[in-house]
Design an enzyme around this catalytic site. Structure first.
Site, PDB file in Angstrom:
ATOM      1  N   ASP A  30       0.849  -1.193   0.000  1.00 30.92           N
ATOM      2  CA  ASP A  30       0.000   0.000   0.000  1.00 30.92           C
ATOM      3  C   ASP A  30       0.886   1.246   0.000  1.00 30.92           C
ATOM      4  OD1 ASP A  30      -2.191   2.004   0.884  1.00 30.92           O
ATOM      5  OD2 ASP A  30      -3.287   0.132   0.603  1.00 30.92           O
ATOM      6  N   TYR A 124     -12.647  12.851 -10.967  1.00 32.22           N
ATOM      7  CA  TYR A 124     -12.401  11.442 -10.622  1.00 32.22           C
ATOM      8  C   TYR A 124     -12.563  10.562 -11.865  1.00 32.22           C
ATOM      9  CZ  TYR A 124     -13.335   6.764  -8.699  1.00 32.22           C
ATOM     10  OH  TYR A 124     -13.309   5.411  -8.443  1.00 32.22           O
TER      11      TYR A 124
HETATM   12  N1  LIG Z   1     -15.610   2.607  -3.888  1.00 31.50           N
HETATM   13  C1  LIG Z   1     -16.410   2.591  -4.938  1.00 31.50           C
HETATM   14  O1  LIG Z   1     -17.624   2.822  -4.851  1.00 31.50           O
HETATM   15  C2  LIG Z   1     -15.850   2.288  -6.306  1.00 31.50           C
HETATM   16  C3  LIG Z   1     -16.720   2.244  -7.405  1.00 31.50           C
HETATM   17  C4  LIG Z   1     -16.196   1.946  -8.673  1.00 31.50           C
HETATM   18  C5  LIG Z   1     -14.837   1.685  -8.810  1.00 31.50           C
HETATM   19  N2  LIG Z   1     -14.028   1.756  -7.730  1.00 31.50           N
HETATM   20  C6  LIG Z   1     -12.595   1.474  -7.927  1.00 31.50           C
HETATM   21  O2  LIG Z   1     -12.307   0.261  -7.257  1.00 31.50           O
HETATM   22  C7  LIG Z   1     -10.966   0.281  -6.750  1.00 31.50           C
HETATM   23  C8  LIG Z   1     -10.976  -0.076  -5.282  1.00 31.50           C
HETATM   24  O3  LIG Z   1     -11.807   0.857  -4.606  1.00 31.50           O
HETATM   25  P1  LIG Z   1     -11.926   0.872  -3.020  1.00 31.50           P
HETATM   26  O4  LIG Z   1     -13.185   1.601  -2.694  1.00 31.50           O
HETATM   27  O5  LIG Z   1     -11.658  -0.482  -2.464  1.00 31.50           O
HETATM   28  O6  LIG Z   1     -10.704   1.842  -2.688  1.00 31.50           O
HETATM   29  P2  LIG Z   1     -10.155   2.324  -1.269  1.00 31.50           P
HETATM   30  O7  LIG Z   1     -10.820   1.578  -0.153  1.00 31.50           O
HETATM   31  O8  LIG Z   1     -10.182   3.811  -1.264  1.00 31.50           O
HETATM   32  O9  LIG Z   1      -8.657   1.805  -1.333  1.00 31.50           O
HETATM   33  C9  LIG Z   1      -7.689   2.418  -2.124  1.00 31.50           C
HETATM   34  C10 LIG Z   1      -6.362   2.107  -1.473  1.00 31.50           C
HETATM   35  O10 LIG Z   1      -5.335   2.700  -2.282  1.00 31.50           O
HETATM   36  C11 LIG Z   1      -4.443   3.383  -1.417  1.00 31.50           C
HETATM   37  N3  LIG Z   1      -3.737   4.431  -2.134  1.00 31.50           N
HETATM   38  C12 LIG Z   1      -4.117   5.720  -2.357  1.00 31.50           C
HETATM   39  N4  LIG Z   1      -3.157   6.367  -3.045  1.00 31.50           N
HETATM   40  C13 LIG Z   1      -2.160   5.469  -3.266  1.00 31.50           C
HETATM   41  C14 LIG Z   1      -0.907   5.539  -3.895  1.00 31.50           C
HETATM   42  N5  LIG Z   1      -0.454   6.680  -4.438  1.00 31.50           N
HETATM   43  N6  LIG Z   1      -0.136   4.432  -3.953  1.00 31.50           N
HETATM   44  C15 LIG Z   1      -0.545   3.285  -3.375  1.00 31.50           C
HETATM   45  N7  LIG Z   1      -1.738   3.149  -2.740  1.00 31.50           N
HETATM   46  C16 LIG Z   1      -2.536   4.239  -2.696  1.00 31.50           C
HETATM   47  C17 LIG Z   1      -5.332   3.932  -0.323  1.00 31.50           C
HETATM   48  O11 LIG Z   1      -4.599   4.336   0.790  1.00 31.50           O
HETATM   49  P3  LIG Z   1      -5.177   5.540   1.722  1.00 31.50           P
HETATM   50  O12 LIG Z   1      -6.504   5.057   2.226  1.00 31.50           O
HETATM   51  O13 LIG Z   1      -4.142   5.698   2.753  1.00 31.50           O
HETATM   52  O14 LIG Z   1      -5.326   6.719   0.804  1.00 31.50           O
HETATM   53  C18 LIG Z   1      -6.227   2.713  -0.077  1.00 31.50           C
HETATM   54  O15 LIG Z   1      -5.617   1.799   0.798  1.00 31.50           O
HETATM   55  C19 LIG Z   1     -10.433   1.678  -7.085  1.00 31.50           C
HETATM   56  O16 LIG Z   1      -9.695   1.605  -8.274  1.00 31.50           O
HETATM   57  C20 LIG Z   1     -11.676   2.504  -7.319  1.00 31.50           C
HETATM   58  O17 LIG Z   1     -11.420   3.574  -8.219  1.00 31.50           O
HETATM   59  C21 LIG Z   1     -14.493   2.033  -6.488  1.00 31.50           C
END
Ligand SMILES: NC(=O)c1ccc[n+]([C@@H]2O[C@H](COP(=O)([O-])OP(=O)(O)OC[C@H]3O[C@@H](n4cnc5c(N)ncnc54)[C@H](OP(=O)(O)O)[C@@H]3O)[C@@H](O)[C@H]2O)c1
Length: 278
Positions: A30, A124
């Site tokens: 991470d 985004y």
């Molecule tokens: N959540 C939704 O509703 C949704 C919907 C459609 C698609 N998605 C996509 O699905 C994927 C997973 O989503 P999620 O909701 O599980 O995401 P999430 O819980 O926000 O997890 C993202 C992770 O990436 C880490 N991160 C942020 N910047 C980073 C960097 N520069 N280098 C390495 N790690 C980094 C974050 O750390 P920190 O927390 O410390 O920032 C977090 O641990 C993403 O690609 C998102 O765009 C999400």
């Protein structure tokens, strides 16, 4: 099989790790030890680990904050993904990347196919699209999974927000003119494994079955969690937020079904499963 998961402390990543545990060697990384914006670090680490597959869950996912943090959004969701693609090209690793329904403008009115034109409305969405484009420019072999409205145990999500607020407040106002599909991260993790297992390549739409508005979703959450607040439907115009969301971002998952033979369960059943396992 060796899999490196970037963004391993995130909501989806937690369920992916469980899904692959005991079957594959999983290396979770991470931001603190593998910032995808750090090109040298990304290339060095992937060359050292030599994973068969990199699953990218790392993203800047605060949709509204992206409007004011534009540079950061593009650095992580665009350039960071480019770094991963360049590294995977060097090692020949498969890059499996997670993207979003927010690459669409929501004006089509019927579910989006993978071949439909994209036109993101928010920073985004634009930054996530740049990530997709970077992968397609650099790699011939890749897997991009677009999904929507995630909820899972390892993250702050809409289900938790609504079930909490519905016990504290008398009235909740929730938008009723944005339609999509809530998706449970456990189901999505299984689907991603299924796609990798059948060597799928290209872009796939993967969500739970069914559609709803955020208002419908909130009503169902209150029903199932005993929330006492009255839920009122409101329009997006009445509930202004920094980022514009698509009005209808339902995605057609037929290509996923044809490739894997799977259809994810209806979102209502997925919600019940999520709540039962709390
Ligand atoms: N959540 C939704 O509703 C949704 C919907 C459609 C698609 N998605 C996509 O699905 C994927 C997973 O989503 P999620 O909701 O599980 O995401 P999430 O819980 O926000 O997890 C993202 C992770 O990436 C880490 N991160 C942020 N910047 C980073 C960097 N520069 N280098 C390495 N790690 C980094 C974050 O750390 P920190 O927390 O410390 O920032 C977090 O641990 C993403 O690609 C998102 O765009 C999400």
């Amino acid at each position: 099989m060796k899999i490196l998961i970037a963004g391993s402390k995130g909501m989806l990543a937690a369920d992916l790790i469980k899904e692959f545990e005991g079957i594959c060697e999983i290396i979770g990384r991470d931001i603190h030890d593998f910032d995808i914006c750090d090109k040298k670090r990304v290339i060095d680490e992937i060359n050292k680990v030599k994973p068969d597959c990199v699953i990218n869950c790392a993203a800047y996912t605060h949709v509204d904050n992206c409007e004011t943090e534009k540079n950061l959004a593009f650095a992580v969701n665009g350039e960071g993904v480019r770094n991963l693609a360049l590294a995977c090209k060097e090692t020949g690793s498969l890059l499996c990347h997670v993207s979003t329904d927010f690459v669409f403008d929501g004006k089509k009115g019927i579910p989006y196919l993978e071949t439909d034109s994209v036109n993101p409305l928010s920073v985004y969405g634009m930054s996530k699209l740049e990530g997709e484009n970077n992968i397609q420019e650099i790699l011939e072999d890749y897997l991009i999974v677009r999904t929507s409205w995630l909820f899972g145990r390892a993250g702050k999500n809409f289900v938790e927000t609504i079930s909490g607020l519905s016990k504290e407040r008398e009235v909740l106002e929730v938008v009723n003119d944005q339609t999509g599909t809530p998706t449970f991260t456990v189901d999505l993790a299984r689907a991603i494994k299924a796609l990798i297992d059948v060597s799928a390549r290209g872009v796939y739409h993967v969500c739970n079955s069914g559609i709803c508005t955020w208002f419908d979703f909130a009503c169902k959450i209150c029903d199932l969690t005993g929330g006492t607040a009255r839920v009122n439907p409101v329009s997006s115009e009445a509930y202004i937020r920094p980022a514009v969301r698509p009005g209808f971002s339902v995605m057609d998952c037929r290509k996923f079904k044809n490739k894997t033979g799977l259809i994810l369960q209806p979102w209502e059943d997925a919600l019940k499963e999520y709540l039962n396992q709390q």
